[in-house]
Design an enzyme around this catalytic site. Structure first.
Site, PDB file in Angstrom:
ATOM      1  N   ASP A  45       1.423   5.324   0.726  1.00 47.92           N
ATOM      2  CA  ASP A  45       2.476   4.322   0.830  1.00 47.92           C
ATOM      3  C   ASP A  45       2.349   3.363  -0.345  1.00 47.92           C
ATOM      4  O   ASP A  45       1.243   2.988  -0.726  1.00 47.92           O
ATOM      5  CB  ASP A  45       2.313   3.568   2.150  1.00 47.92           C
ATOM      6  CG  ASP A  45       3.352   2.474   2.266  1.00 47.92           C
ATOM      7  OD1 ASP A  45       4.549   2.811   2.229  1.00 47.92           O
ATOM      8  OD2 ASP A  45       2.977   1.297   2.372  1.00 47.92           O
ATOM      9  N   HIS A  79       2.651   3.062  -6.154  1.00 44.07           N
ATOM     10  CA  HIS A  79       2.723   2.416  -7.466  1.00 44.07           C
ATOM     11  C   HIS A  79       1.995   1.089  -7.508  1.00 44.07           C
ATOM     12  O   HIS A  79       1.666   0.608  -8.576  1.00 44.07           O
ATOM     13  CB  HIS A  79       4.191   2.218  -7.873  1.00 44.07           C
ATOM     14  CG  HIS A  79       5.020   1.656  -6.771  1.00 44.07           C
ATOM     15  ND1 HIS A  79       5.572   2.476  -5.807  1.00 44.07           N
ATOM     16  CD2 HIS A  79       5.365   0.390  -6.451  1.00 44.07           C
ATOM     17  CE1 HIS A  79       6.236   1.711  -4.940  1.00 44.07           C
ATOM     18  NE2 HIS A  79       6.121   0.466  -5.302  1.00 44.07           N
ATOM     19  N   ASP A  89      13.436   3.379   3.922  1.00 46.36           N
ATOM     20  CA  ASP A  89      13.748   2.279   2.998  1.00 46.36           C
ATOM     21  C   ASP A  89      15.233   2.239   2.655  1.00 46.36           C
ATOM     22  O   ASP A  89      15.717   1.257   2.111  1.00 46.36           O
ATOM     23  CB  ASP A  89      12.973   2.454   1.679  1.00 46.36           C
ATOM     24  CG  ASP A  89      11.480   2.313   1.897  1.00 46.36           C
ATOM     25  OD1 ASP A  89      11.088   1.589   2.825  1.00 46.36           O
ATOM     26  OD2 ASP A  89      10.705   2.927   1.133  1.00 46.36           O
TER      27      ASP A  89
END
Length: 1501
Positions: free
Chosen positions: A502, A505, A603
């Site tokens: 999750d 980045h 999302d």
């Protein structure tokens, strides 16, 4: 093989010839993976010699993960390196069958909505019944107080909500359920790992606050914390209506209120907290300290004279805590004297500078506050004013004006009291920074570390429920946190087949890397999925490589229209339809990570709101046609009309019940939403991947219709899904009535499915309190596996046939309404199917890729071909083809192939094939018609004989090819040609010497040059041989039917010197003959060429331009010596080669003035003797027909040819300054520059290579005579009216004793042998000539002495020779960036050197006009061969170490030639290049002597 790959590392051109070490951390067999343990790999060299073109080391890849390799050479540990990611092998079912990554269909579940563990099977059954084979669970751990699925209170404990009263389920129970799903339902389970934050109420963070960023371990955050508290107190004041007087109520409603927020910030908040003070210096105390130091006489230099005041940032970030670096102050502000006045003045200067610095810090903070004010107002606008925001009401302590950036686990006090706590470490350590994300931030930088201003500028979009974790650089930096997260990882890897990283980045890379290593110890085949929002493919790759990410999440919702959605399908997987067959050993090219393509994620905004309910099915169909992993979230298929919030959603998922009523919100079945459609799509997705439908074509039919084709390259079946999207609700949007018809090539076997979203009467949607329910008013109407005639979507399908090969069905749609999908299964029509089968059956002989069976007629046919036939089969440039009345194949919109033979096509296909460039003009030409196909076969059939048989075989194959669909023709045409080409190459090499047969790829490529240059044209190029000679090839003349000789001749170069009168040249032939014919084992053809040229001897010379002997020109002095060298090489290299000395030669010119005739023969040894005698006597004649008709540029004196032997030195000499008798034979052509008729390099006198070649010949004849193999021991000549005998022995001796005396330029400035000390400009070299008419020409450093070294090494002292070679090497143009490394042949320090040859340029520059610098600067290739051979010869004499170093030099120089050869569409080496290796358009693209001399170097090795 199976799931194993062999990865090979091969040397690039710049590394060949070097000692290269390759290291990797991929574990050795039986070892465990350790990220920081590297081992060296062993090199294999299959041919074991010559060069490094085939050298490789390899890894057998079987274990999933990310591995590093690096390589170094010499002293460099690491010159470069990279990553290799090995995909995991996923297994499912009781039988543990392999699930291909492209087969995956995944569904995401919010774990907290699954209820008690006992209810999970009923809820998860929905995924199974909908056709999914993978479930993704959000974290199953205890959640934090915000109830967000991704904010975990305890990473180690199972969420207690999963246990019903009286039960206490554990991870073991979850593990058993996961196993059950895998074995009984064939479903694989993965879950998330969240490493970068923990819930604010995690009990362990209270005990271990060092695991977060607090004010004790991260004092740089103090100013940001002060601002955060001040904003919190502003919230309290707003909530308590204390800003009413400022026009700021608790409920923010308009622009005026926003301005009031700014007024309060600038008027009351910022001035009160004075954040700039954290970055300023206390001036009084700093100046006082400075004054005391000056008073004590301190002002010595400490900073090494680097003037400039340095300020030291206070590591504790206290107000006015910054300090002045006194050493820099003492150096920068030096008093003029020791007087009090001077000291005071210095202090005042410092004071002024410090005031300036403090002001700069103040300005900097004002900039930060401007940004912070904008961010605060922006946040208020989003949360309280915009329509798409959460529309929070008035500001309260529960809903503050902006989210807090730090935790504050204490009672509320005043701001002043809050600020005092920063100096109490026991409290300050509990002020922990929250996590969040920053727009456009660099994901590789941690925004909470020093140097980042994100918290003070309020740029963080903050998650108030999560604390950012502070790992440091290694486990020792925060032992508790690393151990805690390691246990968490181990629990996950023990029970789940894969993890989703999750927020990958913003997870520190080294942490994720460490944790995944831990996970892979427990589960080596770990499936790793990641979401990366870095916005850059290169950055994505950093994460993919370092972490070994298997699949990257890609969102279909990122597409704004159907066109973009189709483009994503094409982007994320598969090859193009009709792609070429790639060889099994092929370069590993960098690629983007495997995609997990999702129609929606949690999302994304809800597609039903964003697009329309009707679009659920077609967009899902587009996604599931992608050749990658596809998936969705639970709720999409049930048509839940809102985004399911990972934070706020608390209802349960409905259970599966086949008999459920449409109105029942807690249950679903196949009639719910699009579940029935999704089931069919998921089955189809898995079926396509498992059966090898790995080619993809996306067709945008119109603005709403996308057709996706998946094609199987082995059966040529296709599935075509036509999807009509509904991005707008068809009830309110005007869609076109008509859908354009579609043309589908092939025969439609069935409609796999047709489905559409329809309305149903089952009430309208009402949000259920208990269950996450969807819209009951829609369902899917679906039919599966029906015949086309039963379709409700297609009106009719007509068969239209485009020519013999095209079988196309036209589909006219009747009810392809917005929101519908139809998928066809298409085969080739029966005839085409049968013919593809035949073609594949034939192709098996070349590659097992085309299934079993064997057929060898073609190989059989090819074995009858001679090497001369191979020249026709593979090569022949345009001018050679035109001589036969044809030409190379030309594509009007593009260009012509370089060769008429197969190599012409193969060179172009070598560029097209790896890139699958199906849009290339060649592929277009093949699809549009049979012209190229017919050209290839007709060209050979018309030849008859063995070539005709090959042509007939191709014609037969092409007959089948013409009857298959045009889109498949490029790939099968290529496959047929590759098969025939590789067979032809095998047979070619088998007809050559063992050196070639067992040689490296480089040797074989060079040996092809022999096939390229040696051929038989339509007119005989060589004069006739004696009828008494055995084994001369004959053919019947096409026109007269008479028998004529058809000997192979050697072209000088392609394309300029390949046909007609300009094909054969004496000098070029004999420089190239040894490498191209003797070394490759073409002995008979070499004999014929030697004897044919011998027949043209006249004036004691061998002709320059042969002109079939009849139009020969005797204007070169060196060809005869190269000819003699070849006869010597023939005798040495060919078994019983000396027999050639007694072969009969047909003398065309028994006397200098004879007309050509063909009756007089004499043995070769007598012809040799005549050539030697004529030189000893002295040759002096004027060329026949002298004048403009034979040479329009030559001055009159130039037609006088002289070649004699100096009676004192034994050196051959000759020429004059108006002609050029050696290989450097450029004649001036420009009137403008006044160089017309002036040779650029006359080289009159004794040219060094001719002296060497002559010495070699004389020495050899002496030896032959001693062995009784040559009848003559001396020459009879006339001198001063008397007959004299000169012995070969005497001549040999003279050259030996005089050579170095006259050619070596010694280091001794007083050398008595040096006649022109004033002309010496380089010492330790050998002169280029001796006795030139312009003495300075003798002293030029040119590569010609290397030739003498190779043919007559006995002339040279070893040490002197080695030094001269070193001088030359230093002058080599050495630029590995360009393809070739070669000789500059007059070096740039010479005034006439110019490195660019342009034969078309005509100007007034004497040195370059009309290519005058042909031999004065362009970089010639063939002398490099002699240079390297000389180095190898003398290196051997100097011992093993020198020899090994030389071998490395040779390999690295030649590797450049290897690359050029491999990449050249001519498959040759050029005659010359312009300076630094640029291509020279006036040069021959492939030159016989360039290829030959390089091959000779490899032969010497």
């Amino acid at each position: 093989s199976g799931h194993r790959f062999e990865l090979q590392f091969r040397l690039g051109p710049t590394l060949q010839g070097k000692h290269v070490r390759v290291q990797t951390n991929y574990p050795a067999p039986g070892e465990h993976f350790e990220r920081h343990t590297f081992r060296a790999l062993d090199w294999h060299n299959p041919t074991g010699r010559e060069d490094d073109s085939d050298k490789f080391c390899s890894l057998d890849l079987q274990i999933a993960g990310s591995y590093q390799y690096n390589f170094g050479h010499g002293h460099e540990e690491k010159s470069g390196g990279g990553y290799v990611v090995v995909d995991p092998v996923l297994l499912a079912g009781a039988d543990n069958h392999h699930v291909h990554l492209d087969c995956i269909t995944i569904q995401t579940y919010l774990s907290k909505c699954l209820g008690h563990l006992d209810d999970w099977p009923d809820r998860l059954r929905v995924a199974k019944e909908s056709g999914y084979n993978m479930i993704h669970f959000t974290p199953l751990q205890t959640l934090g107080k915000s109830r967000s699925c991704y904010s975990l209170a305890d990473q180690l404990s199972l969420n207690p909500e999963f246990s019903p009263p009286g039960k206490n389920y554990t991870w073991t129970d979850v593990g058993e359920l996961v196993q059950k799903l895998k074995k009984e339902w064939n479903m694989i389970c993965i879950t998330d790992v969240v490493y970068n934050h923990t819930a604010t109420n995690s009990p362990w963070i209270k005990e271990h606050p060092e695991c977060g960023y607090n004010l004790v371990n991260s004092p740089h955050l103090r100013p940001a914390w002060v601002l955060d508290r001040a904003i919190w107190h502003m919230t309290c004041n707003m909530a308590d209506a204390k800003y009413a007087a400022n026009g700021l109520p608790a409920q923010v409603q308009n622009e005026g209120h926003l301005n009031a927020i700014r007024d309060v910030l600038w008027g009351q908040v910022f001035p009160k907290i004075k954040l700039w003070e954290f970055f300023q210096v206390r001036i009084e105390s700093a100046v006082e300290e400075f004054r005391d130091l000056l008073a004590d006489g301190e002002n010595q230099k400490k900073t090494g004279g680097k003037q400039g005041l340095k300020i030291i940032q206070d590591p504790k970030f206290r107000r006015f805590g910054n300090e002045v670096d006194m050493d820099s102050a003492l150096e920068t502000f030096v008093p003029h004297s020791h007087s009090t006045q001077a000291i005071l003045e210095a202090c005042n200067r410092l004071w002024g500078r410090l005031e300036g610095i403090n002001k700069e810090q103040y300005q900097q903070m004002i900039h930060h506050q401007e940004k912070a004010a904008n961010c605060i107002v922006g946040n208020v606008v989003y949360e309280r004013l915009t329509d798409h925001g959460p529309k929070l009401g008035p500001v309260t302590r529960k809903d503050p004006i902006v989210p807090r950036y730090f935790t504050f686990p204490f009672e509320e006090t005043s701001l002043e009291d809050d600020l005092k706590m920063t100096d109490q470490p026991d409290k300050a350590c509990h002020f922990l920074a929250h996590n969040g994300w920053v727009m456009g931030d660099d994901p590789l930088r941690n925004f909470a570390e020093p140097g980042s201003n994100v918290y003070i500028r309020r740029e963080l979009i903050c998650w108030g429920d999560s604390v950012k974790l502070r790992y440091g650089d290694k486990p020792d930096d925060c032992p508790y946190l690393w151990t805690h997260m390691q246990k968490y990882t181990e629990i996950t890897a023990k029970h789940f087949a894969g993890v989703r990283l999750d927020n990958c980045h913003s997870t520190p890379l080294h942490v994720a890397e460490y944790m995944l290593d831990v996970a892979r110890v427990l589960r080596p085949s770990l499936y790793v999925v990641a979401e990366l929002f870095t916005g850059s493919e290169d950055l994505d790759n950093v994460f993919v490589n370092k972490l070994g990410v298997t699949s990257l999440i890609r969102e279909a919702m990122s597409a704004g229209d159907s066109h973009e959605e189709g483009r994503l399908v094409y982007r994320y997987g598969g090859e193009p339809v009709g792609a070429f067959v790639q060889p099994s050993l092929r370069p590993l090219v960098p690629s983007i990570a495997h995609a997990m393509f999702l129609d929606v994620t949690h999302d994304n905004e809800c597609p039903i709101q964003l697009r329309s309910a009707y679009d659920s099915l077609p967009s899902s169909a587009i996604v599931s046609m992608a050749c990658c992993c596809s998936g969705s979230t639970r709720g999409y298929d049930e048509m839940v009309p809102h985004q399911i919030s990972v934070v706020k959603e608390e209802r349960f998922y409905p259970k599966w019940n086949p008999d459920a009523k449409a109105s029942s919100p807690g249950e679903v079945n196949l009639k719910t939403g699009i579940i029935a459609g999704k089931l069919a799509l998921n089955k189809m997705h898995q079926d396509l991947a498992s059966k090898g439908f790995n080619q993809v074509y996306v067709d945008q039919v119109d603005e709403d219709v996308v057709a996706v084709t998946r094609h199987c390259p082995s059966t040529h079946q296709s599935v075509v899904a036509v999807c009509r999207t509904a991005f707008h609700n068809p009830k309110h949007h005007q869609y076109r009535k008509e859908v354009p018809p579609m043309f589908i090539p092939g025969k439609i076997d069935e409609v796999v499915l047709e489905a559409r979203v329809i309305d149903r009467q089952a009430g309208t949607y009402k949000k259920c309190e208990k269950y996450i329910n969807g819209m009951p008013e829609y369902t899917v109407e679906i039919k599966e596996h029906i015949q086309l005639k039963d379709s409700g979507v297609v009106k009719h399908a007509g068969v239209t046939s485009k020519g013999s090969s095209e079988f196309v069905q036209e589909i006219v749609f009747e009810r392809l309404t917005p929101g519908s999908v139809i998928a066809f299964r298409v085969s080739l029509d029966p005839r085409a199917q049968e013919l593809v089968g035949v073609i594949r059956h034939h192709l098996i002989q070349f590659s097992p890729k085309y299934k079993l069976g064997i057929y060898i007629a073609q190989r059989h046919t090819c074995t009858y071909l001679t090497l001369a036939d191979m020249n026709m089969l593979l090569f022949r440039c345009d001018s050679e083809e035109q001589e036969e009345g044809g030409g190379c194949y030309n594509i009007p919109s593009w260009t012509s192939f370089k060769y008429g033979g197969m190599q012409g096509l193969m060179s172009v296909m070598a560029d097209i094939r790896p890139k699958n460039d199906l849009g290339h003009p060649v592929c277009d030409n093949l699809r549009q018609g049979d012209w190229m196909i017919d050209y290839v076969s007709n060209r050979l059939v018309s030849r008859g004989g063995a070539l005709g048989e090959v042509g007939k075989w191709l014609e037969g194959m092409f007959h089948y090819l013409k009857h298959i669909p045009r889109y498949l023709i490029p790939c099968y045409f290529d496959a047929i040609l590759v098969g025939a080409y590789t067979t032809a190459l095998d047979i070619t090499f088998n007809k050559m010497s063992s050196f070639v047969q067992n040689g490296s790829t480089f040797v074989k490529l060079l040996a092809l040059g022999s096939v390229q240059m040696c051929g038989v044209g339509s007119f005989p190029a060589l004069p006739p041989l004696s009828l008494a000679l055995p084994d001369v090839p004959y053919r019947l003349d096409k026109d007269t039917g008479k028998k004529e000789q058809c000997c192979v001749s050697l072209a000088a170069g392609l394309p300029h010197f390949s046909s007609g009168i300009f094909r054969c040249w004496g000098r070029d032939t004999f420089i190239a003959l040894r490498g191209l014919m003797l070394v490759t084992g073409r002995h008979l053809e070499a004999r014929n060429i030697i004897l044919a040229f011998a027949g043209t001897l006249r004036h004691g010379l061998i002709p320059n331009l042969l002109g079939e002997g009849i139009s020969a020109r005797y204007n070169c002095r060196d060809a005869v010596w190269w000819w003699l060298q070849c006869i010597q090489d023939y005798c040495t290299l060919v078994p019983e080669g000396t027999a050639v000395l007694h072969c009969p030669v047909v003398r065309m010119y028994p006397h200098d003035d004879s007309e050509p005739h063909f009756s007089f023969t004499q043995p070769l040894c007598d012809v040799i003797h005549e050539a030697m005698t004529r030189h000893m006597q002295g040759i002096d004649f004027r060329e026949r027909n002298a004048g403009a008709n034979i040479d329009m540029h030559m001055k009159d004196e130039g037609f006088n040819v002289v070649a004699k032997v100096n009676r004192y030195t034994g050196f051959v000499y000759g020429g004059n300054r108006f002609n050029c008798g050696t290989w450097m034979d450029k004649m001036g052509e420009s009137d403008k520059a006044r160089n017309k008729g002036m040779p650029a390099t006359p080289r009159d006198g004794s040219a060094v290579e001719m002296v060497g070649l002559c010495k070699s010949a004389v020495r050899w004849l002496v030896e032959l005579h001693k062995k009784g193999l040559f009848p003559h021991s001396s020459m009879k000549i006339q001198r001063d009216g008397k007959e004299l005998k000169v012995s070969y022995e005497d001549w040999n001796h003279k050259i030996q004793v005089n050579f170095e005396k006259n050619f070596y330029v010694s280091h001794d400035e007083k050398d008595p042998d040096e006649k022109h000390p004033d002309l010496v400009h380089k010492r330790g070299i050998y002169k280029d000539s001796h006795g030139a008419s312009s003495p300075w020409c003798d002293y030029q450093l040119r590569p010609n002495f290397c030739i003498a070294m190779v043919v007559a090494p006995e002339l040279f002292t070893v040490e002197r020779a080695w030094k001269a070679l070193e001088v030359t090497e230093k002058k080599l143009s050495w630029n590995p960036l360009h393809l070739l490394i070669h000789f500059l042949y007059i070096f740039s320090c010479d005034m006439v050197y110019c490195g660019v040859y342009d034969n078309a340029l005509d100007n007034d520059n004497y040195n370059v006009a009309r290519g005058f610098n042909y031999h004065q600067g362009p970089e010639w290739l063939w002398p490099i061969g002699y240079f390297l051979r000389a180095k190898l010869y003398f290196a051997k004499k100097l011992g093993k170490e020198t020899y090994d170093q030389t071998v490395y030099l040779v390999k690295s120089i030649l590797s450049q030639h290897y690359v050029h050869l491999e990449r050249s569409s001519w498959k040759g080496l050029p005659e010359l290049t312009n300076e630094n290796g640029q291509n020279c358009p006036f040069s021959c693209e492939s030159q016989a002597w360039s290829i030959s001399t390089v091959l000779e170097v490899l032969h010497d090795m």
